[in-house]
Design a protein around this motif. Structure first.
Motif, PDB file in Angstrom:
ATOM      1  N   GLU A 101       0.825  -1.208   0.000  1.00 41.04           N
ATOM      2  CA  GLU A 101       0.000   0.000   0.000  1.00 41.04           C
ATOM      3  C   GLU A 101       0.859   1.257   0.000  1.00 41.04           C
ATOM      4  O   GLU A 101       0.560   2.253  -0.665  1.00 41.04           O
ATOM      5  CB  GLU A 101      -0.913   0.017   1.241  1.00 41.04           C
ATOM      6  N   ILE A 102       1.923   1.202   0.769  1.00 41.70           N
ATOM      7  CA  ILE A 102       2.825   2.363   0.849  1.00 41.70           C
ATOM      8  C   ILE A 102       3.502   2.605  -0.500  1.00 41.70           C
ATOM      9  O   ILE A 102       3.582   3.748  -0.978  1.00 41.70           O
ATOM     10  CB  ILE A 102       3.874   2.151   1.963  1.00 41.70           C
ATOM     11  N   VAL A 103       3.954   1.520  -1.126  1.00 45.93           N
ATOM     12  CA  VAL A 103       4.604   1.656  -2.435  1.00 45.93           C
ATOM     13  C   VAL A 103       3.616   2.213  -3.463  1.00 45.93           C
ATOM     14  O   VAL A 103       3.967   3.084  -4.261  1.00 45.93           O
ATOM     15  CB  VAL A 103       5.188   0.306  -2.905  1.00 45.93           C
ATOM     16  N   ASP A 104       2.391   1.730  -3.408  1.00 49.27           N
ATOM     17  CA  ASP A 104       1.384   2.250  -4.347  1.00 49.27           C
ATOM     18  C   ASP A 104       1.162   3.747  -4.150  1.00 49.27           C
ATOM     19  O   ASP A 104       1.067   4.509  -5.114  1.00 49.27           O
ATOM     20  CB  ASP A 104       0.050   1.514  -4.154  1.00 49.27           C
ATOM     21  N   ALA A 105       1.087   4.150  -2.898  1.00 49.25           N
ATOM     22  CA  ALA A 105       0.882   5.575  -2.621  1.00 49.25           C
ATOM     23  C   ALA A 105       2.071   6.388  -3.123  1.00 49.25           C
ATOM     24  O   ALA A 105       1.903   7.462  -3.724  1.00 49.25           O
ATOM     25  CB  ALA A 105       0.684   5.787  -1.121  1.00 49.25           C
ATOM     26  N   ALA A 106       3.263   5.866  -2.895  1.00 50.58           N
ATOM     27  CA  ALA A 106       4.464   6.579  -3.338  1.00 50.58           C
ATOM     28  C   ALA A 106       4.480   6.707  -4.859  1.00 50.58           C
ATOM     29  O   ALA A 106       4.827   7.747  -5.421  1.00 50.58           O
ATOM     30  CB  ALA A 106       5.719   5.843  -2.858  1.00 50.58           C
ATOM     31  N   ARG A 107       4.073   5.635  -5.512  1.00 51.87           N
ATOM     32  CA  ARG A 107       4.085   5.667  -6.967  1.00 51.87           C
ATOM     33  C   ARG A 107       3.087   6.672  -7.519  1.00 51.87           C
ATOM     34  O   ARG A 107       3.369   7.370  -8.482  1.00 51.87           O
ATOM     35  CB  ARG A 107       3.783   4.276  -7.522  1.00 51.87           C
ATOM     36  N   SER A 137      13.673   1.652  -3.884  1.00 45.59           N
ATOM     37  CA  SER A 137      14.076   0.421  -4.558  1.00 45.59           C
ATOM     38  C   SER A 137      12.867  -0.427  -4.924  1.00 45.59           C
ATOM     39  O   SER A 137      12.843  -1.079  -5.968  1.00 45.59           O
ATOM     40  CB  SER A 137      15.036  -0.384  -3.668  1.00 45.59           C
ATOM     41  N   ALA A 138      11.877  -0.418  -4.065  1.00 45.87           N
ATOM     42  CA  ALA A 138      10.649  -1.171  -4.368  1.00 45.87           C
ATOM     43  C   ALA A 138       9.944  -0.577  -5.585  1.00 45.87           C
ATOM     44  O   ALA A 138       9.388  -1.309  -6.416  1.00 45.87           O
ATOM     45  CB  ALA A 138       9.730  -1.175  -3.154  1.00 45.87           C
ATOM     46  N   LEU A 139       9.989   0.755  -5.707  1.00 48.22           N
ATOM     47  CA  LEU A 139       9.405   1.400  -6.884  1.00 48.22           C
ATOM     48  C   LEU A 139      10.152   0.987  -8.154  1.00 48.22           C
ATOM     49  O   LEU A 139       9.538   0.668  -9.179  1.00 48.22           O
ATOM     50  CB  LEU A 139       9.487   2.924  -6.736  1.00 48.22           C
ATOM     51  N   VAL A 140      11.454   1.010  -8.094  1.00 49.50           N
ATOM     52  CA  VAL A 140      12.276   0.657  -9.248  1.00 49.50           C
ATOM     53  C   VAL A 140      12.016  -0.793  -9.664  1.00 49.50           C
ATOM     54  O   VAL A 140      11.877  -1.093 -10.858  1.00 49.50           O
ATOM     55  CB  VAL A 140      13.771   0.889  -8.937  1.00 49.50           C
ATOM     56  N   ALA A 141      11.934  -1.672  -8.691  1.00 52.08           N
ATOM     57  CA  ALA A 141      11.671  -3.083  -9.003  1.00 52.08           C
ATOM     58  C   ALA A 141      10.348  -3.240  -9.741  1.00 52.08           C
ATOM     59  O   ALA A 141      10.254  -3.977 -10.730  1.00 52.08           O
ATOM     60  CB  ALA A 141      11.665  -3.905  -7.702  1.00 52.08           C
ATOM     61  N   ALA A 142       9.339  -2.524  -9.291  1.00 47.06           N
ATOM     62  CA  ALA A 142       8.040  -2.598  -9.964  1.00 47.06           C
ATOM     63  C   ALA A 142       8.159  -2.129 -11.410  1.00 47.06           C
ATOM     64  O   ALA A 142       7.547  -2.697 -12.322  1.00 47.06           O
ATOM     65  CB  ALA A 142       7.014  -1.752  -9.206  1.00 47.06           C
ATOM     66  N   GLY A 143       8.962  -1.098 -11.628  1.00 45.36           N
ATOM     67  CA  GLY A 143       9.168  -0.601 -12.984  1.00 45.36           C
ATOM     68  C   GLY A 143       9.800  -1.643 -13.894  1.00 45.36           C
ATOM     69  O   GLY A 143       9.371  -1.817 -15.041  1.00 45.36           O
ATOM     70  N   LEU A 147      13.774   7.696 -12.460  1.00 44.82           N
ATOM     71  CA  LEU A 147      14.266   7.089 -11.217  1.00 44.82           C
ATOM     72  C   LEU A 147      15.071   5.822 -11.517  1.00 44.82           C
ATOM     73  O   LEU A 147      16.027   5.494 -10.819  1.00 44.82           O
ATOM     74  CB  LEU A 147      13.064   6.749 -10.327  1.00 44.82           C
ATOM     75  N   MET A 148      14.672   5.111 -12.565  1.00 44.81           N
ATOM     76  CA  MET A 148      15.322   3.845 -12.899  1.00 44.81           C
ATOM     77  C   MET A 148      16.623   4.011 -13.678  1.00 44.81           C
ATOM     78  O   MET A 148      17.414   3.080 -13.769  1.00 44.81           O
ATOM     79  CB  MET A 148      14.367   2.987 -13.739  1.00 44.81           C
ATOM     80  N   THR A 149      16.809   5.175 -14.284  1.00 41.19           N
ATOM     81  CA  THR A 149      17.931   5.309 -15.215  1.00 41.19           C
ATOM     82  C   THR A 149      18.944   6.387 -14.846  1.00 41.19           C
ATOM     83  O   THR A 149      20.024   6.409 -15.411  1.00 41.19           O
ATOM     84  CB  THR A 149      17.417   5.643 -16.631  1.00 41.19           C
ATOM     85  N   SER A 150      18.598   7.249 -13.920  1.00 39.99           N
ATOM     86  CA  SER A 150      19.471   8.407 -13.729  1.00 39.99           C
ATOM     87  C   SER A 150      20.387   8.283 -12.516  1.00 39.99           C
ATOM     88  O   SER A 150      21.050   9.236 -12.149  1.00 39.99           O
ATOM     89  CB  SER A 150      18.641   9.683 -13.626  1.00 39.99           C
ATOM     90  N   ARG A 151      20.386   7.126 -11.916  1.00 40.60           N
ATOM     91  CA  ARG A 151      21.328   6.928 -10.815  1.00 40.60           C
ATOM     92  C   ARG A 151      21.669   5.457 -10.701  1.00 40.60           C
ATOM     93  O   ARG A 151      20.998   4.612 -11.298  1.00 40.60           O
ATOM     94  CB  ARG A 151      20.733   7.460  -9.517  1.00 40.60           C
ATOM     95  N   PRO A 152      22.719   5.166  -9.955  1.00 42.60           N
ATOM     96  CA  PRO A 152      23.172   3.773  -9.891  1.00 42.60           C
ATOM     97  C   PRO A 152      22.062   2.856  -9.427  1.00 42.60           C
ATOM     98  O   PRO A 152      21.257   3.229  -8.562  1.00 42.60           O
ATOM     99  CB  PRO A 152      24.309   3.824  -8.859  1.00 42.60           C
TER     100      PRO A 152
END
Lengths: 182, 182
Positions: free
Chosen positions: A11-17, A56-62, A100-105
């Motif tokens: 739920e938190i990840v969804d809200a953040a997204r 990181s959880a957001l990136v993984a979902a992407g 977020l997925m491409t502009s940093r390590p």
DNA sequence: GTCTATATTGTGATAGAC
DNA sequence: GTCTATCACAATATAGAC
């Protein structure tokens, strides 16, 4: 976040997204996330150790979503063109997550195993297994995409034509031409 | 900042640039710039209306330097390869300024006339005047560069080989191949 | 698992005296 | 052109009660 997410974490990840996609990275504050959920910011720290873990959880979902889109595209009759279109359109639909997925390590240790490879595999396959060519193709697609998202092309640029030009060039292994030596 | 800089303005821009290159964008605060010059932060606002004007001056300086490097490279026997090398090496030498120049919209109204075009011209020329191909080449170079600067390639990637592969593909207008229709 | 209260640190920018 | 004083925010994170 190597483990599966609990219900509350999801739920938190969804809200953040939602905040990310609606307002960009600076809209994703712990306060704002908490407010979306009707709780106070400090409570979030009972579910994620810090903000980075959440990102990181957001990136993984992407990556998971990209992999789906790319696998579907790679089944097309013209995989490279279809992949390019899928790449551009996924990024355009989720510009802030893409950045977020491409502009940093990549924090590969915090991602579930294999998500990065799953998204990359269709591109390598479309390049006939040539990893160097696949990275060149990825760089081209990322360059076109990130410059478009940043609104960095001149106003009169024909982006569709530039995509076509790059794809045509990258498509086939050509007859050998005068080659750079280094 | 469309006008020429006064002496004091140039000193401020130099200080900002040193902070930028040494510590990245978050090191460039009005306070830090002022401290480098031995003055107080509010005094800077007598010379620049706001921080954005100062950043535009930084970007303009970057274009001037790029133009010099690219013009020199384009006189090589193998212009595309030389330009690629010059592009990568300028960006690697000034990563934070490069990112400032590429990762957000250009405030063209605040830049001196012609600086953007001066940096772009050698690339267009190396692509035989084909603007679409030039944008594809730029996107490839920017993609390789920005992914390298962001440390986004997998640790085992051979970046020199990927550059070569992309340059070889983009070099010549090829005999026509099965072409994408849109 | 949630709360209140708070620490700590940072930012860009303005008013008005000199 | 420089100063002091200050506004007006905003952020992540922790302690400790319930």
């Amino acid at each position: 976040m190597r483990e599966r997410l609990t219900g509350r974490q999801a739920e938190i990840v969804d809200a953040a997204r939602e905040l990310l996609e609606a307002g960009g990275p600076e809209a994703v504050t712990m306060r704002a996330i908490a407010e979306s959920l009707g709780i106070q910011a400090p409570s979030l720290y009972k579910h994620f150790p810090d903000k980075e873990a959440l990102e990181s959880a957001l990136v993984a979902a992407g990556f998971v979503e990209q992999a789906e889109a790319f696998v579907a595209a790679s089944r097309s009759r013209n995989p490279l063109t279809a992949l390019a279109r899928a790449y551009r359109s996924w990024a355009t639909a989720h510009p802030h997550l893409y950045l977020l997925m491409t502009s940093r390590p990549l924090e590969r240790d915090r991602l579930p195993e294999g998500v990065e490879a799953a998204a990359a595999a269709p591109i390598v396959k479309a390049c006939g297994g040539d990893a160097d060519r696949a990275r060149a193709a990825w760089a081209f697609a990322h360059g076109m995409t990130s410059l478009e998202l940043a609104d960095r092309f001149p106003p009169d640029a024909d982006l569709d034509a530039a995509w076509r030009s790059g794809i045509d060039a990258l498509r086939a292994p050509h007859a050998t031409q005068p080659r750079s030596t280094t």
